[in-house]
Design a protein around this motif. Sequence first.
Motif, PDB file in Angstrom:
ATOM      1  N   GLU A   1      -6.042  15.963 -28.025  1.00  0.00           N
ATOM      2  CA  GLU A   1      -7.195  15.128 -28.309  1.00  0.00           C
ATOM      3  C   GLU A   1      -8.463  15.809 -27.825  1.00  0.00           C
ATOM      4  O   GLU A   1      -8.516  16.395 -26.751  1.00  0.00           O
ATOM      5  CB  GLU A   1      -7.046  13.734 -27.691  1.00  0.00           C
ATOM      6  CG  GLU A   1      -6.790  13.704 -26.214  1.00  0.00           C
ATOM      7  CD  GLU A   1      -6.543  12.290 -25.704  1.00  0.00           C
ATOM      8  OE1 GLU A   1      -6.462  11.359 -26.539  1.00  0.00           O
ATOM      9  OE2 GLU A   1      -6.435  12.111 -24.484  1.00  0.00           O
ATOM     10  N   THR A   2      -9.480  15.723 -28.659  1.00  0.00           N
ATOM     11  CA  THR A   2     -10.770  16.345 -28.403  1.00  0.00           C
ATOM     12  C   THR A   2     -11.841  15.267 -28.344  1.00  0.00           C
ATOM     13  O   THR A   2     -11.793  14.293 -29.113  1.00  0.00           O
ATOM     14  CB  THR A   2     -11.110  17.347 -29.530  1.00  0.00           C
ATOM     15  OG1 THR A   2     -10.244  18.469 -29.439  1.00  0.00           O
ATOM     16  CG2 THR A   2     -12.543  17.829 -29.431  1.00  0.00           C
ATOM     17  N   TYR A   3     -12.793  15.465 -27.441  1.00  0.00           N
ATOM     18  CA  TYR A   3     -13.936  14.568 -27.313  1.00  0.00           C
ATOM     19  C   TYR A   3     -15.215  15.399 -27.353  1.00  0.00           C
ATOM     20  O   TYR A   3     -15.167  16.629 -27.387  1.00  0.00           O
ATOM     21  CB  TYR A   3     -13.859  13.780 -26.009  1.00  0.00           C
ATOM     22  CG  TYR A   3     -12.687  12.837 -25.920  1.00  0.00           C
ATOM     23  CD1 TYR A   3     -12.807  11.516 -26.344  1.00  0.00           C
ATOM     24  CD2 TYR A   3     -11.459  13.261 -25.410  1.00  0.00           C
ATOM     25  CE1 TYR A   3     -11.731  10.638 -26.265  1.00  0.00           C
ATOM     26  CE2 TYR A   3     -10.383  12.387 -25.332  1.00  0.00           C
ATOM     27  CZ  TYR A   3     -10.529  11.078 -25.756  1.00  0.00           C
ATOM     28  OH  TYR A   3      -9.463  10.215 -25.678  1.00  0.00           O
ATOM     29  N   ALA A   4     -16.347  14.714 -27.311  1.00  0.00           N
ATOM     30  CA  ALA A   4     -17.629  15.409 -27.378  1.00  0.00           C
ATOM     31  C   ALA A   4     -17.804  16.393 -26.240  1.00  0.00           C
ATOM     32  O   ALA A   4     -18.478  17.423 -26.402  1.00  0.00           O
ATOM     33  CB  ALA A   4     -18.770  14.390 -27.383  1.00  0.00           C
ATOM     34  N   ASP A   5     -17.221  16.097 -25.068  1.00  0.00           N
ATOM     35  CA  ASP A   5     -17.402  16.988 -23.923  1.00  0.00           C
ATOM     36  C   ASP A   5     -16.283  18.016 -23.781  1.00  0.00           C
ATOM     37  O   ASP A   5     -16.231  18.751 -22.790  1.00  0.00           O
ATOM     38  CB  ASP A   5     -17.543  16.187 -22.628  1.00  0.00           C
ATOM     39  CG  ASP A   5     -16.382  15.229 -22.397  1.00  0.00           C
ATOM     40  OD1 ASP A   5     -15.426  15.244 -23.202  1.00  0.00           O
ATOM     41  OD2 ASP A   5     -16.432  14.460 -21.420  1.00  0.00           O
TER      42      ASP A   5
END
Length: 321
Positions: free
Chosen positions: A73-77
């Motif tokens: 999972e990838t997020y903005a940060d």
Amino acid sequence: MSAPTLFDTPILHRLHDCERILIAGAGGGHDLLSGLPIAFALQERHKTVFLANLTFTPVHRTTAQPVAPGLFETYADTSGPTGYFPEKHLAVWLREHGYPDRVFLIRKGGPADVRAAYGWLARELRLDAVVLVDGGTDLLMTGDEAGLGTPVEDVTSLLAAHALDLPVKLATCVGFGNDTYHGVCHAHFLENVAALTKLGAYHGVFALTPGVTAVDAWLDAVDWVQRHTPGRESILCASTTDAARGEFGDHHSLARTRAKGAELFINPLMSMVWGFDLDAVANRVLYRHDIAHATTPFEVAAAIEAFRDHTPLRPRRTIPV
């Protein structure tokens, strides 16, 4: 007068009773971006929408967190390669515009690996629908066409989603005409649409036209990701957004296409979304059993090549218009 919406189109109407929906990019790269108009339209109706992409990003060079084998999972940060990480750039845009910024990355692998990732997503996210999105039209190639485009990732994702036990499974294609440069015969694409129509598995098309809230958000998000992927922009996304904005003919919005010197044919058909019953599309893949036990993308490619070596292929034809 209420603002125009995509939700009441025949394709999205099939998701009317669904509440937890996965929008997934089939072929890697920027495919997920072509599903954003659907995602935004569903969120307007307060549906819970999740985003995933079969990724070309080298996951080991990112801080994306593993949640299951082959799934991150990838997020903005999340940090990663500065030159190419479209999912992270999308996450930044999503957060800055008030949307959930989680994007799942499905690592490239064989059918069993990708199927396991989809199985985890369906189970843990409690999905009741999946929409598989292909930037291009080669998702509909069955195996005996004159050209298949780039089928390895598309068909691996297609068969993985096909294995899910969900109430609604849709397949969509965006960017009619783009796969000409990958050898696809679009007369064969239309022939396959006709065959799916006879099965009751063709759900029509809708246009991505500016002035619709979900479309305007898609245009802005694509522009953002393209600007943050210099030299690695998506030609498909550029073609579809240019077409949506009314450009026509040999129009180049990217330096990389100008540098190639190829003549483009940007036209309104490129900004159409075609919808189908996913299981029907998967069941028409003639070599699906040949790749069932492949363990890597290379084995999938070899199995497809071997299938075509002993299969009579449809002769290439032009569209008489």
